[in-house]
Design a protein around this motif. Structure first.
Motif, PDB file in Angstrom:
ATOM      1  N   ARG A 270       0.823  -1.216   0.000  1.00 47.09           N
ATOM      2  CA  ARG A 270       0.000   0.000   0.000  1.00 47.09           C
ATOM      3  C   ARG A 270       0.853   1.260   0.000  1.00 47.09           C
ATOM      4  N   ASN A 271       2.176   1.107  -0.086  1.00 38.68           N
ATOM      5  CA  ASN A 271       3.131   2.209  -0.123  1.00 38.68           C
ATOM      6  C   ASN A 271       2.920   3.221   0.995  1.00 38.68           C
ATOM      7  N   PRO A 272       3.087   2.791   2.245  1.00 41.70           N
ATOM      8  CA  PRO A 272       2.912   3.724   3.361  1.00 41.70           C
ATOM      9  C   PRO A 272       3.961   4.833   3.304  1.00 41.70           C
TER      10      PRO A 272
ATOM     11  N   GLU B  36      10.676  16.052   9.713  1.00 39.52           N
ATOM     12  CA  GLU B  36       9.611  16.807   9.075  1.00 39.52           C
ATOM     13  C   GLU B  36       8.931  17.809  10.000  1.00 39.52           C
ATOM     14  N   GLY B  37       9.153  17.700  11.284  1.00 38.77           N
ATOM     15  CA  GLY B  37       8.522  18.600  12.241  1.00 38.77           C
ATOM     16  C   GLY B  37       7.121  18.148  12.606  1.00 38.77           C
ATOM     17  N   ALA B  38       6.428  19.006  13.356  1.00 38.96           N
ATOM     18  CA  ALA B  38       5.101  18.663  13.859  1.00 38.96           C
ATOM     19  C   ALA B  38       4.094  18.477  12.735  1.00 38.96           C
ATOM     20  N   THR B  39       4.147  19.347  11.727  1.00 38.58           N
ATOM     21  CA  THR B  39       3.214  19.235  10.603  1.00 38.58           C
ATOM     22  C   THR B  39       3.435  17.930   9.848  1.00 38.58           C
ATOM     23  N   GLY B  40       4.693  17.589   9.634  1.00 34.54           N
ATOM     24  CA  GLY B  40       5.011  16.329   8.958  1.00 34.54           C
ATOM     25  C   GLY B  40       4.550  15.127   9.749  1.00 34.54           C
ATOM     26  N   LEU B  41       4.662  15.218  11.079  1.00 35.37           N
ATOM     27  CA  LEU B  41       4.202  14.131  11.937  1.00 35.37           C
ATOM     28  C   LEU B  41       2.700  13.945  11.812  1.00 35.37           C
ATOM     29  N   LEU B  42       1.955  15.037  11.836  1.00 28.28           N
ATOM     30  CA  LEU B  42       0.498  14.949  11.691  1.00 28.28           C
ATOM     31  C   LEU B  42       0.111  14.380  10.330  1.00 28.28           C
ATOM     32  N   GLN B  43       0.811  14.810   9.280  1.00 28.26           N
ATOM     33  CA  GLN B  43       0.531  14.280   7.940  1.00 28.26           C
ATOM     34  C   GLN B  43       0.846  12.791   7.878  1.00 28.26           C
ATOM     35  N   TRP B  44       1.937  12.384   8.546  1.00 27.49           N
ATOM     36  CA  TRP B  44       2.280  10.976   8.553  1.00 27.49           C
ATOM     37  C   TRP B  44       1.226  10.166   9.285  1.00 27.49           C
ATOM     38  N   PHE B  45       0.734  10.679  10.439  1.00 27.60           N
ATOM     39  CA  PHE B  45      -0.315   9.974  11.186  1.00 27.60           C
ATOM     40  C   PHE B  45      -1.554   9.769  10.323  1.00 27.60           C
ATOM     41  N   GLU B  46      -1.976  10.814   9.621  1.00 34.40           N
ATOM     42  CA  GLU B  46      -3.158  10.691   8.757  1.00 34.40           C
ATOM     43  C   GLU B  46      -2.908   9.675   7.651  1.00 34.40           C
ATOM     44  N   SER B  47      -1.725   9.724   7.070  1.00 31.58           N
ATOM     45  CA  SER B  47      -1.396   8.808   5.984  1.00 31.58           C
ATOM     46  C   SER B  47      -1.336   7.359   6.464  1.00 31.58           C
ATOM     47  N   ILE B  48      -0.688   7.143   7.604  1.00 33.94           N
ATOM     48  CA  ILE B  48      -0.527   5.768   8.096  1.00 33.94           C
ATOM     49  C   ILE B  48      -1.870   5.202   8.548  1.00 33.94           C
ATOM     50  N   GLU B  49      -2.735   6.056   9.109  1.00 39.02           N
ATOM     51  CA  GLU B  49      -4.075   5.590   9.501  1.00 39.02           C
ATOM     52  C   GLU B  49      -4.867   5.173   8.259  1.00 39.02           C
ATOM     53  N   GLY B  50      -4.745   5.933   7.169  1.00 42.67           N
ATOM     54  CA  GLY B  50      -5.384   5.552   5.918  1.00 42.67           C
ATOM     55  C   GLY B  50      -4.839   4.236   5.382  1.00 42.67           C
ATOM     56  N   THR B  51      -3.537   4.049   5.520  1.00 39.91           N
ATOM     57  CA  THR B  51      -2.923   2.795   5.085  1.00 39.91           C
ATOM     58  C   THR B  51      -3.445   1.628   5.911  1.00 39.91           C
ATOM     59  N   PHE B  52      -3.590   1.840   7.231  1.00 38.27           N
ATOM     60  CA  PHE B  52      -4.143   0.791   8.091  1.00 38.27           C
ATOM     61  C   PHE B  52      -5.550   0.416   7.639  1.00 38.27           C
ATOM     62  N   LEU B  53      -6.370   1.416   7.364  1.00 38.28           N
ATOM     63  CA  LEU B  53      -7.748   1.150   6.958  1.00 38.28           C
ATOM     64  C   LEU B  53      -7.799   0.436   5.611  1.00 38.28           C
ATOM     65  N   ASN B  54      -6.976   0.871   4.659  1.00 40.19           N
ATOM     66  CA  ASN B  54      -6.984   0.270   3.327  1.00 40.19           C
ATOM     67  C   ASN B  54      -6.440  -1.147   3.307  1.00 40.19           C
ATOM     68  N   SER B  55      -5.588  -1.467   4.258  1.00 48.01           N
ATOM     69  CA  SER B  55      -5.018  -2.813   4.292  1.00 48.01           C
ATOM     70  C   SER B  55      -5.697  -3.706   5.330  1.00 48.01           C
ATOM     71  N   ASP B  56      -6.772  -3.196   5.976  1.00 47.93           N
ATOM     72  CA  ASP B  56      -7.488  -3.957   7.009  1.00 47.93           C
ATOM     73  C   ASP B  56      -6.533  -4.489   8.070  1.00 47.93           C
ATOM     74  N   CYS B  57      -5.656  -3.611   8.526  1.00 48.88           N
ATOM     75  CA  CYS B  57      -4.634  -4.002   9.502  1.00 48.88           C
ATOM     76  C   CYS B  57      -5.228  -4.016  10.908  1.00 48.88           C
ATOM     77  N   PRO B  58      -5.168  -5.163  11.608  1.00 47.61           N
ATOM     78  CA  PRO B  58      -5.717  -5.244  12.967  1.00 47.61           C
ATOM     79  C   PRO B  58      -4.826  -4.483  13.955  1.00 47.61           C
TER      80      PRO B  58
ATOM     81  N   ALA C  67       3.789   0.001  11.367  1.00 48.83           N
ATOM     82  CA  ALA C  67       4.073   1.436  11.296  1.00 48.83           C
ATOM     83  C   ALA C  67       5.551   1.723  11.539  1.00 48.83           C
ATOM     84  N   THR C  68       6.152   1.013  12.479  1.00 49.92           N
ATOM     85  CA  THR C  68       7.562   1.272  12.760  1.00 49.92           C
ATOM     86  C   THR C  68       8.472   0.826  11.625  1.00 49.92           C
TER      87      THR C  68
END
Length: 99
Positions: A52-54, A61-83, A91-92
């Motif tokens: 899914r190319n997380p 990246e700073g605080a803004t980059g961290l927030l963008q990464w959180f949103e992106s990784i959460e989307g990746t979790f949802l798209n891959s049905d990750c428990p 994520a790590t």
């Protein structure tokens, strides 16, 4: 004359606190929304998650980059049905050494 770089500050404590707070919020939101599951729990292998190319994260990246990464990784979790039990492990895997 080239522009001067701003001095780097060491905000590891702030970063860790923000990271912990956001992980807790995402976990709580996921638990409130049912968190997936059901009769046939989804299978989320590392290969499937990585396909899914997380978004990679280096910590520079700073605080803004961290927030963008959180949103992106959460989307990746949802798209891959990750428990929930595999999310931290997967994520790590996208952390990279900062420059």
């Amino acid at each position: 004359m080239p522009p001067r770089r701003a001095p780097e500050t060491n905000n590891n404590t702030d970063f860790a606190a923000l990271f912990t707070q956001l992980v807790n919020q995402l976990t709580q939101a996921n638990n409130n929304n049912g968190g997936g599951g059901g009769a046939n729990p989804p299978q989320c292998t590392f290969k499937h998650f990585n396909s899914r190319n997380p978004l990679k994260f280096s910590g520079t990246e700073g605080a803004t980059g961290l927030l963008q990464w959180f949103e992106s990784i959460e989307g990746t979790f949802l798209n891959s049905d990750c428990p929930d039990n595999l999310r931290v492990r997967h994520a790590t895997s996208v952390f990279q050494k900062g420059l």
